[in-house]
Structure formats: structure tokens, C-alpha cells
Design an enzyme around this catalytic site. Structure first.
Site, PDB file in Angstrom:
ATOM      1  N   THR A 145      25.345  23.373  15.075  1.00 39.28           N
ATOM      2  CA  THR A 145      26.300  22.919  14.064  1.00 39.28           C
ATOM      3  C   THR A 145      26.854  24.154  13.382  1.00 39.28           C
ATOM      4  OG1 THR A 145      24.545  22.746  12.428  1.00 39.28           O
ATOM      5  CG2 THR A 145      25.084  20.770  13.659  1.00 39.28           C
TER       6      THR A 145
ATOM      7  N   GLU B 136      25.263  15.992  15.470  1.00 37.44           N
ATOM      8  CA  GLU B 136      23.963  15.331  15.411  1.00 37.44           C
ATOM      9  C   GLU B 136      23.984  13.895  15.951  1.00 37.44           C
ATOM     10  OE1 GLU B 136      25.331  17.147  13.099  1.00 37.44           O
ATOM     11  OE2 GLU B 136      23.876  18.354  12.005  1.00 37.44           O
TER      12      GLU B 136
ATOM     13  N   LYS C 293      29.893  14.974  -8.915  1.00 34.84           N
ATOM     14  CA  LYS C 293      29.037  14.006  -9.593  1.00 34.84           C
ATOM     15  C   LYS C 293      29.253  14.117 -11.091  1.00 34.84           C
ATOM     16  CE  LYS C 293      25.852  13.918  -5.780  1.00 34.84           C
ATOM     17  NZ  LYS C 293      24.607  14.409  -5.195  1.00 34.84           N
TER      18      LYS C 293
ATOM     19  N   TRP D  19      30.581   9.178  -8.778  1.00 33.36           N
ATOM     20  CA  TRP D  19      31.035  10.112  -7.754  1.00 33.36           C
ATOM     21  C   TRP D  19      32.562  10.145  -7.680  1.00 33.36           C
ATOM     22  CZ3 TRP D  19      27.427   9.229  -2.871  1.00 33.36           C
ATOM     23  CH2 TRP D  19      26.110   9.553  -3.239  1.00 33.36           C
TER      24      TRP D  19
END
Lengths: 544, 544
Positions: free
Chosen positions: B185, B332, B441, B446
Site C-alpha cells: 500500500t 487490502e 472531528k 464528523w
């Protein structure tokens, strides 16, 4: 070095959970045994399957217990495929068309602990229950209003079981190689043998069946699928599972196989794909001819179980404008053996050339390796010429039978002998020529009994023809032709042989012809060559 | 009770063997790095992959050895996917666009024993070889005529290796959980982490990618597939494998991403399906606008990697008449996370409603379970309203990283944290709202940095916008907007905030705006929020 991927078992529960979550509002429509059309959704299927699992657990059913079913294609039977297997129990679908003694044999052999039957099959239970002491109880797959009167003990109403469960229940956890469903082969020789499918084999075969050229969801997913082939045949060609993965609308015909009922349901529900044996199509086409009616939404038919005639193919494709996929499979291959879709590019061929491909038994599907071998087990070439016993290998192919019945069916290097004789073409198509036990081995060469029967059957005076091997002092075996004439037709042995002579290779010509009033059949409608071989065991061929 | 099915491991070799046997004559077309168009068949692919495996074995490569590749999409790279994995070695595709120090890091970390590079990437090897003492030798993926001059020791010519092998070779036997390929990654935080795919995970993800509504062979199998997304991204979205299973013709663009080259290849070879990131489409559409040229055979485009804009969707679907499938996945998840096909029935909706579905990140695919959780790990409802960290589970989802890098990435109950923030709709569609580490946050609520960036970017004077969290004494975090203006444009902080105010929820309005000359990017072209956070670590928000 191992991959670092999750250990996520391939289970049937993952498919029904997926269906409930991702196409929960998609419809499942059933013509019920009770009569009316029933419709509900995949979310309903999942919830009721969960409740069935819960109810079975309450009844004491657990991991590895066998649950028998005698039932046609309805939503309740579909629920059993998911609810029974979801608690790690094993669904054993029993063919209600078997002879009573066969049903008793396989229910006892499988040690089914509970038997479920729909209203169409309930009389079988009533007749056989006292011969099935191992069964702990009985469930009638209907609602309270339709429960039959019975003197049997421990009889439950299916819908009461479901309604009595809260649904607050978790599927069991188990290894993906856990047994999921069972199906006995009809066994024209020896005892019926139980094939035991695993969760893994079913998920993988469902993946294969969901590919575009096998069965397939259309790109827009608009296909509507009607499994006409009963769920008790090789567990329904994976069709109790495929729509859970693909999200297609599902239409279930119950036990109403009458052509007018099938056509009505098909047209009313916009069915685009069906799966059935050729017999269904023979009946359906006769009905279409008589009435002038037509399927209005059908685009694709899967034909398996046995081969369609060329006339059938021609009619369905050219007159009805519906594409035919012929596939081959058997109970031991989880029904998925070949795929019927044309190979890339073949769709542009002239129809006659496409038809020649479609008259084969289909192309190899990923996940099923095929090879042919001779009598000595030597592998023969895939040249389209050599003919040998077909052997297969793959993740949804049986490695043996329940309780070791029939011994180890695998070759030394792990391939399953299918008992079919076939040619494998270089382009990947497979052509069946005979059943291995029916082929006539004449002086080391093989003669196809099926080819001889097809040729003899095309004589205008012949109603039905069967060919078996008769002992021959020089050639070991030679063909014996057994014929039923049409009513009022007359034909002599020599007339028939003279007629056949130009139509066959010289050494294929039967050595003798016997006329009979009737040819014996098995419970599934096939010619019983076993019985014929017994009847004609002592037949002496004329010496030329 | 266990099923009685064959133990047939799910291996990549079974796919390439199937391709060679069942669609051996199907074409694979490559625009080579050397220049000319190269064409051969799946039978050729299989044979050359087998020879590559044989040559590697001769070089001493065996089970578990890592083989690195620095290469674009060509037939030779495709052969490596099958030849390297077929002997149980592990193909580690390295992204040639990474910074040199990243390449050195991951080649060393993976302990690649041999490195292969095509001519486009060979200069990278020349530059870095002396920093890679663990590599035993180098292979240039070309023919003898194109071999570069080099002072490096132990350099082989790829085609010489192939030509030197007889092909009389058997694939190795190994467990299906054996490592097959690796991909690191890009790691915007911390070290790059190696994802290790297994043979099993690749076969299962390929099955999923072959379904009609994910990628899919058309019923007649006539689709022609062009993987534009490089094979080194999440190992190429399973596209080095899918055509082996489905039999589709494959067209590989090499490194020629120029729009005129892509379009020419597409049209010349009758490509019907492509897979690419939005950037490719931005370039391609600009080219189509300028030249008036059109794709002549394309019917379907898969877009992944990041989301297409609505303008792009509208243009591709309505102007070009090509269907867009937006999918979501990550390294993934073996690239296969969601599927882009509309759900059954949605194809009949008015286009605007279809578009709204297509602007989501797709529907859940069978085999990938998705859920969202809050900061405390509590599962949130799939109601389309709640927004939480997306977690996934399934047989092709990573359970960890090579050598345990980054620790255990799974939740206590075994789900992988994707680092994405999403909403899950009741109808099964998933909508990404942000990367978890980029979300702001604010007082426990959010704020999506992506939404703010998209809104700010739509101001006519704004060239590029980025939003990061800045520390706030009361709310913990508040959004800081960082803007690059278009050339000669002028805009003040207050003007921009005034313009944004009616376009955002009041509490989402950035607390401050900073104008910069340039916004930093990662090697893969994404905004480097890590760098921005470092740059503006000490930024003090104005107090109101």
C-alpha cells in the site's frame, strides 16, 4: 509462505445472508402445492430460513443430522436448503418418484432423523412411515389450514414451526467442508449411492453457475429464473443457491408441470431463463403447437439431464427465437459439468454451425477438469476422434459415496469415472457417445448403443428401440437390437436390418433383432438396460 | 459430518491451464513497450508461463521466493502472474511511479530475490541496483534485440529465459492458501505495508469479478477487455486472471496512456470493456472533445481508484452512450470491494435516478461483508444516514501485513478497518464520505474533508482545494481550507467564506482559509494531507 488473507469459510449461510441484505426486496414467486400463487422476497426467505433453523434446533436437530425432504420446487423447500444447512444439519432431498422400496432404502441408509414432505408427497409418508423406524418425526410443508388428518405420531405443521420461532437466532459456525446436502444417484446397477455435497462445494459450484455463459445474471440483472428441474435432482442444478448470489427474481412451479400451467406462470412473471430436462420441452412444444400460444418473455433455456433432439433445438431457437444452452452434469458433479454458452465469437457463426456446437454436451467449465481414458486407464487425446470413458476432477466433484457404498470410485490419480463414454474436441466441446456400461465392445472396438438406438428409432414403423451387448464367441460382444413396433405396423428382422445397413458402419450393424411388446423403464423414465440384459442373458446370436 | 467432495485446491495454475485448454485460440493483444502491436493466444500465454516457471526453477527460485516486477501491462507481465505463482513463488508487483527510496524500501522489505523490469522501467533498476544488495539477479522483460547495455552483473534477457526452457514442466503442487502475489500500500502515513494475496483469495476474487454485474463475460462471451489500470495497482483489479476464467479477448496498453494511443487501440481491437481510474477518463474526454473522435466499440467502463465526477458520468453515459460501473476497492480488498452494476430492475429507472445510484461507490458484492462503526467500535445502522468507519470481512480481504508491519489491523471480532468513512444504504449501496484520518472531528461530530474540498473547488477562481483539521480549543478540531487560485484570479478569505456559507451546513464552514502556490501530492497523485498537516501543524485559527 502463506497468503495473509482472512479465513472466511465458504458457507451457504453467507449466500442467504447476502441475498437478504443486498437484494432483500427481490421477489420469489411460487405456484404452491395448495394452489394459489405465493410471493415474497429474499429478505422473507432469509428470515424464515433462520426461523426454520431455530425451530429445528429446538427439536434437537444439530450438526451432521440428516433431514429428509420429499417435495417439489416451492418457497418452503427453498427455505429448507438454507435453514437446514445453516445449523450444520444435512438436507437430504429424496426423489418422490422413486419406487417405495427405494425411498425406504435411502431414507434408512441416510439415517434421516426427520422427514419433511409437501402436500403432494405426504401420501408417500403415510404409506411408508411404519417402514421407517429411524425417523423421529414428520413435518408437513404447509400451513395450519391445510394440515391433513393423520394417525401418525409426532407430526408437525411446517408453518407452525416457523411461526413459533422468534428469528432471534444465529447460524451455526463450522468448517466449509462440512456436509450440507445429500442426493442419492438413481442407481441402475447396485444400491443407490449417496453423494454428499459440502458448503464449500456448493458455494464454488454456485459461483460457476452464476457466470454469464453458464447461467448467469445479465449485466443489468434483469433475468427472471424459473428452475423447472426439481430440486431433488442433483439438488436442483445449484438453482436453490444461484439467485441468492446474483439477485435474480425466482419463479418456482411447485408440482404443476402441465404445459399450460408452466406457460402461464412463465408469461405472467416475465421469466427469461428456465432450466429443464428435454421431456418438459417436448410437452411444452406440443402444447404450443396445439394452442398457438407462445412464451412472451423467455430468452434462454438450459437443457440438461439428457440431450435435446436436433428437432427440438431447431424449433426452440428458430421458431420461438429462444436460445438453447445444453449442459451436462450428474449428481456426482453437483450438476455443473459443462457450460452451454457458445464460446467467444461463435455467436457470429451461421445458425447451422451454431446448432452443431449446441448439439454437443457443452464446453468445459472452469472448475471441472475432463479427460477420457481407454479400458486400460490410458489417457486418450482431446482430438474429437478418440472415444473413451469420461473422467472428471474438481472442487465440486464427488470423491466417494456415503458410508463408502460402492467402494472408492476414483482412479489411482484421483479422477472420478463418470460412467459416460465421450469424445473431447480440441475446441473444448464434449460429445457423449454412450454410457460406459451400455457400450458394445466388439473385438476391442466400441459401438455406441445410443447411436444405434437413434438410428433404429428413426424407422417409421419403430416406436422404441433399445440396444444391448450380447455375447459373441469371436468378437466378445455384438449388438442386439430390441424393438417395439408402432400399433398396426409390421416389420421383419431382415427388413429392418436391410433398412439399417446403408445407415450404419458395416461392423456396427446389429447381429440380431428381437421384437417385444414393451421395453422396461426405470423410475426416472430411462430404458432399463439392466433388466434387458437380464431378460436376454441367454440370447444366442445367429451365426452367419 | 464432512462433505464427500474432492479436495481440489483453488490455484492460479488451474485458471491458466483452463484458459490454455478451453479458449486456447482466444487473442491477447499488447501495445509493447518496444513499440509494435504484439498478438498471441491464451495457449501461448500458458506455454510461455510454463517455460518461465521452468526457467525460474533452473535459476534456483522456489516455493515462497519473492520475485519483484517493475512493469506496465504487457503480455510478458501477464506471463509473470502465472509463471511465477505457478511454481509457488510470489510475484511482487512494484509501482514504478513510487519515489526511489520507497522502491528500495519495499524491495528490501519484501526480500525480492530477483527483479524483473520492462524497458520503460529498466532505468529505475540501473539507478537503484547498488542499493539493493539482496537481489540476486535482474531480468529485462524484452527480447535479445532490445537488450540495453548495462554494467550490472547477472542480467538476463526475458525472452532468452523463455526460449531456453523446453516447456516440459509441471506446475508445483501446494496448498491453496499459499502466497501468490504481493502489493504494497502506498502508505500516506508510516511505512508502506505489504498485502499478501493467496492462490485461494485470487481464485475467489476472480470468480466474483467474473459475475455479470461486476465485470462479467457477456452471455455470448464476446466482450473484449482492456485493463488500463496498471497491474501493479492492487495487482490489477484481478484482471490478469479474469479473462483466463471467462475466455474474453484481452487488450493490454503497455505504457501508452496517451489518449490518442488508448483510443486507437480500443477501436482497432474492438474493446467493449475497460477498467481505469478517473484521471484516464479526464484525459480521454478532453481528447475526444478536441478531436471529435469517438470510441466505436466500447459499451462499459469500470471506474475505480477514486470517484468520477457527476460531469464525467453524465458525459460518458449520455454523450458517448457508454455505461459506467463505479466500483470501490483497495489493495487490502484485492481491489474487489463493491460491484458497479445496477441492482435488478434499476436499469428501467429514469437516467437521473440511475445516475444517483451510479454516483455511489457501488453495491456490496457477494464475498465482501461491509459494516460501519463509530469511534467506540459500535456497529451503526445501514440506514443511509449514519456515517462511520467502514469495516470489511471476506475471503479476499487482508488479515494482516507482511512481517506484521503496522500490527494487527483487525477488530477484536475479525473485521478489517478500511480507513474510509462511509454510509451504508438500506438498498445495499455504499457511499464514501471521507478517509477516516482526514475527517474533521468537531465537537464529536464528523465533517467530511472531501465534501468541503468539492464545494470549494467548484468556486470559479479555485484551481485546487484541500481541507485538513486544525486544532481548536473548544471543538478539538475545526476545518482549515487550503486553496490554490487559478492563474490571474483573485479572491479573499472573506469573499470565499461568504460564497461558501449558503452552500454548507453552518457548522461545516471552514474556520480559516489559507492561499498557497501549490498543494503537495503523493507519488500516486493524491493530495498529501500528511504533508499539509505537518506544514500547518502550528496554524492558529482565528477566534471569532
Amino acid at each position: 509462505m502463506r497468503g495473509l488473507m482472512m479465513d472466511w469459510p465458504l458457507t451457504i449461510t453467507s449466500m442467504v445472508d447476502y441475498a437478504g441484505r443486498y437484494h432483500g426486496t427481490q421477489e420469489i414467486v411460487t405456484r404452491t402445492i395448495e394452489g394459489p400463487i405465493h410471493r415474497y422476497t429474499f429478505a422473507d426467505l432469509r428470515l424464515r430460513a433462520l426461523k426454520l433453523g431455530q425451530a429445528l434446533t429446538t427439536l434437537g436437530v444439530g450438526l451432521g443430522d440428516r433431514i429428509g425432504s420429499l417435495a417439489f420446487n416451492t418457497y418452503r423447500h427453498l427455505e429448507m436448503f438454507h435453514g437446514v444447512t445453516g445449523i450444520g444439519a444435512v438436507l437430504h432431498t429424496v426423489n418422490p418418484r422413486l419406487f417405495p422400496e427405494q425411498i425406504v432404502y435411502i431414507v434408512e441408509h441416510a439415517e434421516d432423523s426427520w422427514m419433511f414432505a409437501d402436500l403432494a408427497c405426504w401420501p408417500i409418508i403415510e404409506a411408508l412411515a411404519d417402514k421407517l423406524p429411524g425417523v423421529k418425526g414428520w413435518v408437513v410443508m404447509t400451513d395450519r389450514a391445510h394440515m391433513p388428518e393423520t394417525k401418525l405420531a409426532n407430526v408437525h405443521c411446517y408453518d407452525d414451526l416457523i411461526d413459533g420461532a422468534s428469528g432471534d437466532f444465529q447460524w451455526a459456525s463450522f468448517d466449509e467442508n462440512t456436509a450440507a446436502t445429500m442426493c442419492y444417484t438413481s442407481g441402475t446397477t447396485g444400491n443407490p449411492k449417496g453423494v454428499v455435497y459440502s458448503h464449500r462445494s456448493i458455494v464454488l459450484a454456485t459461483f460457476a453457475a452464476s457466470m454469464g455463459d453458464v447461467l448467469g445474471a445479465a449485466p443489468k440483472g434483469g433475468d427472471v429464473l424459473m428452475p423447472i428441474s426439481p430440486f431433488f435432482h442433483a439438488n436442483g442444478w445449484m438453482l436453490p443457491f444461484t439467485p441468492c448470489m446474483t439477485g435474480n427474481k425466482m419463479v418456482l412451479p411447485g408440482r404443476s408441470y402441465e404445459p399450460e400451467k408452466l406457460l402461464e406462470l412463465m408469461n405472467d412473471e416475465g421469466v427469461t431463463v428456465t432450466a429443464a430436462v428435454p421431456t418438459i420441452w417436448t410437452m411444452l412444444m406440443d402444447y404450443l403447437d396445439r394452442t398457438g400460444k407462445r412464451p412472451t418473455s423467455l430468452t434462454r433455456v438450459l437443457i440438461g439431464g439428457s440431450a435435446p433432439s436436433e428437432g427440438m433445438l431447431r424449433k426452440i431457437e428458430l421458431e420461438l427465437g429462444i436460445e438453447v444452452y445444453q449442459g451436462w452434469g450428474m449428481t456426482e458433479t453437483s450438476a455443473i459439468g459443462t457450460k452451454g454458452g457458445l464460446k467467444p465469437g461463435a455467436g457470429n457463426l451461421p445458425w447451422e454451425e451454431q446448432a452443431a456446437l449446441k448439439m454437443t454436451q457443452g464446453r468445459g467449465a472452469y472448475g471441472v477438469e475432463m479427460r477420457i481414458v481407454d479400458d486400460a486407464g490410458q489417457v486418450l487425446p482431446n482430438d474429437g476422434e478418440a472415444s473413451g470413458v469420461l473422467q472428471v476432477r474438481g472442487p465440486w466433484i464427488a470423491s466417494g459415496y456415503f458410508k463408502g457404498e460402492g467402494g472408492n470410485p476414483l482412479s489411482a490419480d484421483g479422477w472420478l469415472n463418470t460412467g459416460d463414454v465421450a469424445r473431447l474436441r480440441p475446441d473444448g466441446y464434449m460429445v457423449l457417445t454412450d454410457r460406459a456400461k451400455d457400450v458394445i465392445k466388439s473385438g476391442g472396438e466400441w459401438i455406441s448403443s445410443i447411436d444405434l438406438e437413434n438410428t433404429a428409432s428413426s424407422h417409421p414403423a419403430v416406436l422404441e428401440a433399445a440396444v444391448i451387448a450380447a455375447h459373441h464367441p469371436k468378437w466378445d460382444e455384438r449388438p442386439l437390437l430390441i424393438v417395439v413396433l408402432k400399433q398396426d405396423a409390421s416389420l421383419t428382422r431382415d427388413e429392418l436390418l436391410t433398412w439399417l445397413a446403408p445407415r450404419l458402419a458395416k461392423w456396427w450393424l446389429p447381429d440380431d433383432v428381437v421384437f417385444v411388446d414393451e421395453i422396461p423403464h426405470t423410475a426416472t423414465g430411462k430404458i432399463s438396460k439392466l433388466t434387458l440384459r437380464q431378460q436376454f442373458r441367454d440370447h444366442v446370436l445367429p451365426t452367419i
